[in-house]
Design a protein around this motif. Structure first.
Motif, PDB file in Angstrom:
ATOM      1  N   PHE A  41       0.676  -1.136   0.096  1.00  0.00           N
ATOM      2  CA  PHE A  41       0.018   0.044  -0.059  1.00  0.00           C
ATOM      3  C   PHE A  41       0.886   1.255  -0.218  1.00  0.00           C
ATOM      4  N   GLU A  42       0.808   2.045  -1.072  1.00  0.00           N
ATOM      5  CA  GLU A  42       1.553   3.268  -1.064  1.00  0.00           C
ATOM      6  C   GLU A  42       0.872   4.362  -0.368  1.00  0.00           C
ATOM      7  N   ASP A 164       3.238  -5.514 -11.422  1.00  0.00           N
ATOM      8  CA  ASP A 164       1.979  -5.884 -11.204  1.00  0.00           C
ATOM      9  C   ASP A 164       1.605  -6.590  -9.883  1.00  0.00           C
ATOM     10  N   ALA A 165       2.479  -7.258  -9.189  1.00  0.00           N
ATOM     11  CA  ALA A 165       2.154  -7.647  -7.895  1.00  0.00           C
ATOM     12  C   ALA A 165       1.758  -6.537  -6.716  1.00  0.00           C
ATOM     13  N   ARG A 171      -5.074  -2.670  -5.658  1.00  0.00           N
ATOM     14  CA  ARG A 171      -6.308  -2.733  -6.236  1.00  0.00           C
ATOM     15  C   ARG A 171      -7.203  -3.732  -5.146  1.00  0.00           C
ATOM     16  N   GLU A 172      -6.737  -4.642  -4.491  1.00  0.00           N
ATOM     17  CA  GLU A 172      -7.367  -5.328  -3.580  1.00  0.00           C
ATOM     18  C   GLU A 172      -7.808  -4.798  -2.257  1.00  0.00           C
ATOM     19  N   ASN A 179      -8.878   2.385   3.070  1.00  0.00           N
ATOM     20  CA  ASN A 179      -8.385   3.621   2.676  1.00  0.00           C
ATOM     21  C   ASN A 179      -7.393   4.437   3.728  1.00  0.00           C
ATOM     22  N   ALA A 180      -6.847   3.769   4.445  1.00  0.00           N
ATOM     23  CA  ALA A 180      -5.806   4.164   5.559  1.00  0.00           C
ATOM     24  C   ALA A 180      -5.122   2.630   5.785  1.00  0.00           C
ATOM     25  N   VAL A 181      -3.825   2.977   6.199  1.00  0.00           N
ATOM     26  CA  VAL A 181      -3.096   1.642   6.837  1.00  0.00           C
ATOM     27  C   VAL A 181      -2.578   1.905   8.188  1.00  0.00           C
ATOM     28  N   PRO A 182      -2.123   1.041   8.879  1.00  0.00           N
ATOM     29  CA  PRO A 182      -2.248  -0.374   8.421  1.00  0.00           C
ATOM     30  C   PRO A 182      -3.697  -0.917   8.486  1.00  0.00           C
TER      31      PRO A 182
END
Length: 236
Positions: A41-42, A164-165, A171-172, A179-182
């Motif tokens: 997740f960027e 692609d990975a 995308r997943e 919409n946020a991490v972790p």
């Protein structure tokens, strides 16, 4: 049972949340039956590669604070990190695009060294005087994690390698509503967001193991796709 964790190396709450999750997992009776997988997740995917800048200045811009106020925000995060036994530098850290780090983490996953590389990258970014946005630092971390240097260099040199990975993970995450991490997904049924206390993770694991319909969660600090992290203001 599988636990998937979407995170970014630039996110301090991902760093803290990983430590808290691991403490929660250690208290879970069936911990040996849990497979942990780290997903990409960027926080700042549109930032140009090589465009880095001081974290404190980024926080000041994002939150409309003074630089001194942003330093206070960083110190509050540092206190949370140190409470988990983690090192945390409040000065001298950079912020930038993490796509190459995620690509190397996918290589590391293929070689069974993903968690080792992730731990080293977190430590370098938050606790040490090493910039994870420097390709040579990334290579050194990869080798330290047990990856082959030639193979790691080949991945960094080929911008399509594991791209692609990384995109598939992202995308997943969107499909799952992250919409946020972790962001933690347990057994592909339950989600837990943010840097929760260890006991919340233990409870979530127990509920998922028992097959309950939902896991109760509480709001917790996280980092959003604009690169900003929910951190308390000084004195909050």
């Amino acid at each position: 049972m599988r636990v998937e964790i979407w995170s970014d190396i630039a996110c301090p709450w991902c760093y803290i949340g990983k430590a808290r999750f691991e403490k929660g997992l250690a208290a879970f009776a069936h911990r040996d039956a849990i497979e942990v997988v780290h997903r990409s997740f960027e926080l700042d995917p549109h930032r140009a590669k090589g465009d880095t800048g001081p974290v404190v200045e980024m926080l000041a811009r994002k939150y409309g604070r003074t630089v001194e106020e942003a330093r206070g925000m960083e110190e509050n995060v540092a206190q949370n990190a140190r409470a988990e036994g983690l090192g945390y530098r409040t000065e001298g850290r950079d912020h930038g695009n993490t796509f190459d780090i995620h690509r190397l983490l996918h290589l590391a996953a293929d070689r069974g060294r993903q968690d080792a590389l992730l731990n080293l990258a977190y430590r370098a970014n938050f606790a040490e005087e090493r910039s994870v946005f420097d390709p040579e630092v990334l290579i050194a971390l990869a080798v330290e994690a047990g990856l082959d240097e030639t193979e790691a260099r080949a991945v960094l040199a080929d911008e399509d390698a594991y791209a692609d990975a990384v995109r598939a993970d992202e995308r997943e995450a969107a499909e799952l509503g992250a919409n946020a991490v972790p962001f933690f997904v347990l057994d592909r049924r339950f989600g837990v967001s943010g840097g929760q206390p260890a006991e919340v993770f233990t409870q979530a694991l127990e509920q998922a193991w028992q097959g309950r319909d939902e896991v109760e969660t509480v709001a917790a600090e996280a980092c959003d796709p604009d690169g900003a992290c929910a951190v308390p203001s000084p004195g909050a």
